[in-house]
Design an enzyme around this catalytic site. Structure first.
Site, PDB file in Angstrom:
ATOM      1  N   SER A 100      32.330  41.606  34.269  1.00 14.12           N
ATOM      2  CA  SER A 100      33.520  40.846  34.654  1.00 14.12           C
ATOM      3  C   SER A 100      33.146  39.701  35.598  1.00 14.12           C
ATOM      4  O   SER A 100      32.321  38.859  35.254  1.00 14.12           O
ATOM      5  CB  SER A 100      34.560  41.792  35.247  1.00 14.12           C
ATOM      6  OG  SER A 100      35.844  41.225  35.196  1.00 14.12           O
TER       7      SER A 100
ATOM      8  N   ASP B  43      37.128  43.414  28.958  1.00  9.50           N
ATOM      9  CA  ASP B  43      36.539  43.523  30.284  1.00  9.50           C
ATOM     10  C   ASP B  43      35.506  44.642  30.421  1.00  9.50           C
ATOM     11  O   ASP B  43      35.790  45.809  30.170  1.00  9.50           O
ATOM     12  CB  ASP B  43      37.679  43.757  31.277  1.00  9.50           C
ATOM     13  CG  ASP B  43      37.251  43.616  32.728  1.00  9.50           C
ATOM     14  OD1 ASP B  43      36.071  43.348  32.981  1.00  9.50           O
ATOM     15  OD2 ASP B  43      38.117  43.767  33.604  1.00  9.50           O
TER      16      ASP B  43
END
Length: 289
Positions: free
Chosen positions: A55, A184
């Site tokens: 991320s 993610d």
């Protein structure tokens, strides 16, 4: 040469022989604290052997792997966020959702953003197009949505892999690579140090998921609840990972009070994480002898 210079020189020499690897974790705006890790190692003259990121850790990690000095990262970030109007204008340019999506039967998010477009508009220009052109080996971690597992990328086009790694559900659109739906990396591997453990390298991992709130606050909004729940989940995953294997140096900067989307508080986040630099230098001196 003074004592501090001697310490820095010794740490740099030993780290170069050992091969320092660094994992940068997920955490939204809190992940801006990773820049302090880069600053500390830059000041010690330590060049990582390998970098992994999930991320926001992937966003910062890729820029670091491209050879960007920490001072340039800090300057780029603060200049970029100097104008709230300019930032919001760029964000709106990244929107892929439409207001009609909210009422079209599928209840899709009208503010959904395109991650690759975000990188194109916000990333430093020094970052190359492909993993193979990075100065330091780098791995971006994303999540295979249907496979329900982490997926690691270290070759091929860079932007799609990092965009997948930062595709926060409900905010940034998922990415498809080779027919695999990705989102993610923090969903499955919020602190991706495990690929670096056990390879004869000294591993540093920076965890920015945050800990429990010191006291109860006002009830969260729906948006805050969604992101807060994700961070609780990431913290639980990280805690379980640490039971199985630990990095040589686990860093947790004091950024708990910041929210996932507090990017306009970048200067405050960097200031709060400043003690991290001394911790890194002190621990490297202890661990490397």
């Amino acid at each position: 040469m003074n004592l501090q210079d001697a310490t820095n020189s010794a740490a740099s020499d030993n780290a170069s022989k050992t091969g320092v690897c660094v994992a940068l974790g997920a955490g939204g705006a809190r992940g801006l604290a990773h820049i302090l890790v880069v600053e500390a190692l830059d000041e010690l003259g330590v060049r990582p052997k390998a970098i992994t990121g999930a991320s926001m850790g992937a966003v910062v990690g890729a820029a670091w792997a491209a050879g960007m000095p920490a001072k340039d990262m800090r300057q780029h970030l603060l200049k970029l966020l100097a104008s709230r109007a300019d930032v919001m204008s760029r964000v709106l340019m990244c929107r892929v959702g439409r207001l009609s999506d909210l009422f079209g039967g599928q209840f899709q998010n009208p503010m959904l953003l395109d991650g690759e477009r975000i990188l194109d508009l916000f990333w430093p220009k020094v970052v190359p197009d492909r993993f193979e052109d990075l100065a330091i080996p780098f791995t971006a971690v994303a999540t295979d949505f249907f496979g329900r597992r982490a997926r690691r990328f270290s070759k091929g086009p860079l932007a799609p892999a990092v965009a997948a790694s930062m595709a926060i559900p409900g905010l940034i659109k998922h990415i498809e690579i080779d027919g695999v739906v990705l989102m993610d990396g923090g969903v499955t591997d919020p602190l991706p140090y495990r690929p670096l453990v056990g390879h004869g390298d000294f591993v540093i991992a920076c965890d920015v998921t945050g800990g429990p709130a010191p006291e109860a606050k006002a009830s969260p909004s729906a948006f805050e609840a969604m992101f807060g729940a994700a961070q609780i989940m990431q913290g639980a995953i990280t805690a379980e990972m640490l039971k199985a294997a630990r990095p040589d140096l686990l860093l947790r900067p004091a950024v708990d009070r910041f929210r996932v989307l507090d990017f306009f508080r970048a200067a405050d986040i960097l200031a709060a994480a400043e003690p991290l630099k001394d911790e890194i230098k002190r621990e490297l001196e202890r661990l490397l002898g």
